[in-house]
Design an enzyme around this catalytic site. Structure first.
Site, short mmCIF file in Angstrom:
data_model
loop_
_atom_site.label_atom_id
_atom_site.label_comp_id
_atom_site.label_asym_id
_atom_site.label_seq_id
_atom_site.Cartn_x
_atom_site.Cartn_y
_atom_site.Cartn_z
N ARG A 261 -8.65 -0.49 3.65
CA ARG A 261 -8.87 -1.69 3.39
C ARG A 261 -7.93 -2.62 3.89
O ARG A 261 -6.62 -2.50 4.04
CB ARG A 261 -8.49 -2.22 1.67
CG ARG A 261 -9.52 -1.23 0.75
CD ARG A 261 -9.31 -1.68 -0.56
NE ARG A 261 -10.27 -0.45 -1.40
CZ ARG A 261 -10.31 -0.60 -2.80
NH1 ARG A 261 -9.49 -1.59 -3.29
NH2 ARG A 261 -11.01 0.17 -3.27
N GLU A 348 -3.51 -3.66 -12.37
CA GLU A 348 -4.85 -2.85 -12.28
C GLU A 348 -4.51 -1.38 -11.73
O GLU A 348 -3.99 -1.29 -10.62
CB GLU A 348 -5.62 -3.61 -11.54
CG GLU A 348 -7.05 -2.70 -11.32
CD GLU A 348 -8.12 -3.22 -10.18
OE1 GLU A 348 -8.84 -2.45 -9.78
OE2 GLU A 348 -8.00 -4.47 -9.79
N ARG A 388 -1.02 3.71 -6.59
CA ARG A 388 -0.43 2.85 -7.96
C ARG A 388 -0.37 3.71 -9.01
O ARG A 388 0.69 3.29 -9.69
CB ARG A 388 -1.82 1.80 -7.96
CG ARG A 388 -1.88 0.85 -7.27
CD ARG A 388 -2.94 -0.38 -7.65
NE ARG A 388 -3.11 -1.33 -6.51
CZ ARG A 388 -3.91 -2.64 -6.81
NH1 ARG A 388 -4.16 -2.93 -8.00
NH2 ARG A 388 -3.78 -3.39 -5.76
#
Length: 425
Positions: A261, A348, A388
């Site tokens: 990304r 998130e 994450r």
């Protein structure tokens, strides 16, 4: 894409969806107009072709006097048919172009608003009181250094900002997470998949990632291939141009892949560490179901995500994402956000989206039920976005000396380790 018939029958619903997304409502009227031109030009073309065919049958039987007149008309019809065909094709191309710009219809229960207008549905786990435990929590970068697990400095040296190395126990921790996640998914009935990281434009466009998300996608110009930002893309396109018998549904896949990304628009955000990076690995759940089953499947995917985060002993909350923060393909999305102690907020970790028939219409994936063939529904859900998750584990399970307690679910995949110990510098 949405169903054009629905657009014609209930344009106000589509306008309301666009408004809720914060997108251009005028697009709906432009699409209605283009669709009307497409249909009328199609009728005109069909009428001229029918006349042309009838004329072709009459000419051989005509008298010499009549034949000259018919041949003259045939020449004119040939030109008219060619022009009508061009008009029809141009109107169809315009309709398709506009249709691809339109997002999925937002579910009526989705909270309306922007990024901060989500609704918290539930909260799980207990936040640690580090002050009561007598120490200040370290962030994941410092813990990664102490454990010899994360090297962001050399990642930047080799590849630039937002790249990193996982080293030693950090690399083993990723493999443990991936194996544990795939074990859970396999036990739940998902077929494990290792997917391509490069896809053709039709696969990327078919899943809706060349619209609003195009700026975040890496494109290889020389090969006209795209690096995927999630294995949702190859998993969705896996059954492209296929008709699936209803008795095979649901089809559930768990894909493991690298993800790439650009993180466009995130300048200055999460620049420290490995929370927001350009390349990472992820385990993704993906389902093909009938449209009637999609909402229930969406709840199932959320339950599997909650099961995963609970097994990692992480405090987290579930939010119903607001309409303006939905991706183009999603009719509804739930996020699971884990507590990050040094940031003092939830972030998130996983998300799950019900894409209804939006992607299957683009990718031409249909279900056969008896004699009926129609688009099916697709859904996706993150099970484990590795970096994450590592951030959340290190920060939530750290101990005063810089060691990190290993959640029980991961211990079998880490040689029985109960604690990640600091390494000598």
């Amino acid at each position: 894409m949405i169903d054009l018939r629905l657009l014609r029958e209930d344009p106000d619903r589509v306008r309301a969806s666009q408004r809720a997304r914060g997108e251009d409502v005028a697009l709906v009227d432009a699409l209605l107009s283009a669709d009307e031109r497409r249909r009328s030009s199609g009728v005109r073309f069909d009428e001229l072709r029918a006349e042309q065919k009838q004329l072709g049958k009459r000419i051989p039987k005509a008298s010499p006097e009549e034949k000259a007149e018919l041949l003259k008309r045939a020449e004119q019809l040939k030109a008219d048919v060619k022009a009508a065909e061009a008009d029809r094709d141009a109107a169809d191309a315009t309709t398709q172009e506009l249709l691809l710009k339109l997002g999925n219809l937002v579910h009526p229960d989705v909270p309306v608003g922007g990024e901060e207008d989500f609704v918290t549905l539930e909260t799980h786990g207990t936040l640690r009181d580090f002050a009561a435990e007598g120490f200040e929590p370290k962030d994941h970068v410092e813990l990664g250094r102490i454990l010899g697990a994360i090297d962001v400095e050399r990642g930047a040296k080799v590849s630039g900002s937002r790249f990193y190395f996982l080293t030693g126990i950090g690399a083993l921790l990723e493999l443990a997470l991936v194996n544990a996640a795939l074990a859970q998914a396999t036990a739940a009935g998902f077929t494990p998949m290792l997917t391509p990281a490069l896809v053709r434009p039709q696969s990327m466009a078919g899943t809706g990632f060349l619209g609003q998300a195009a700026q975040d996608v890496y494109h290889l110009d020389k090969d006209d291939l795209y690096l995927v930002g999630t294995s949702e893309v190859p998993l969705a396109a896996y059954h492209m141009d296929e008709i699936i018998d209803a008795d095979r549904l649901p089809l559930r896949y768990a894909g493991f892949s690298p993800c790439f990304r650009r993180e466009a628009g995130s300048h200055g955000k999460d620049t420290r560490g490995i929370f927001r990076v350009h390349q990472f690995d992820k385990v993704e759940m993906f389902s093909f179901v009938t449209p009637e089953e999609s909402q229930e499947e969406h709840r199932r995917l959320l339950e599997w995500e909650k099961q995963w985060l609970t097994s990692l002993e992480l405090p987290f909350r579930v939010i119903d994402v607001a309409s303006g923060d939905l991706g183009a393909s999603a009719a509804r999305k739930y996020d699971c956000e884990a507590w990050i102690p040094t940031q003092g907020r939830y972030r998130e970790l996983t998300s799950t989206s019900d894409c209804t028939e939006f992607q299957s219409r683009r990718l031409q994936i249909r279900v056969r039920e008896g004699k009926q063939v129609r688009p099916l529904a697709t859904l996706n859900g993150t099970l484990c976005a590795v970096p994450r998750t590592i951030v959340a584990i290190l920060e939530n399970h750290q101990q005063a000396d810089g060691s990190v307690r290993v959640p029980e679910v991961l211990r079998p995949y880490l040689g029985g380790r109960e604690v990640l110990e600091p390494v000598a510098s």
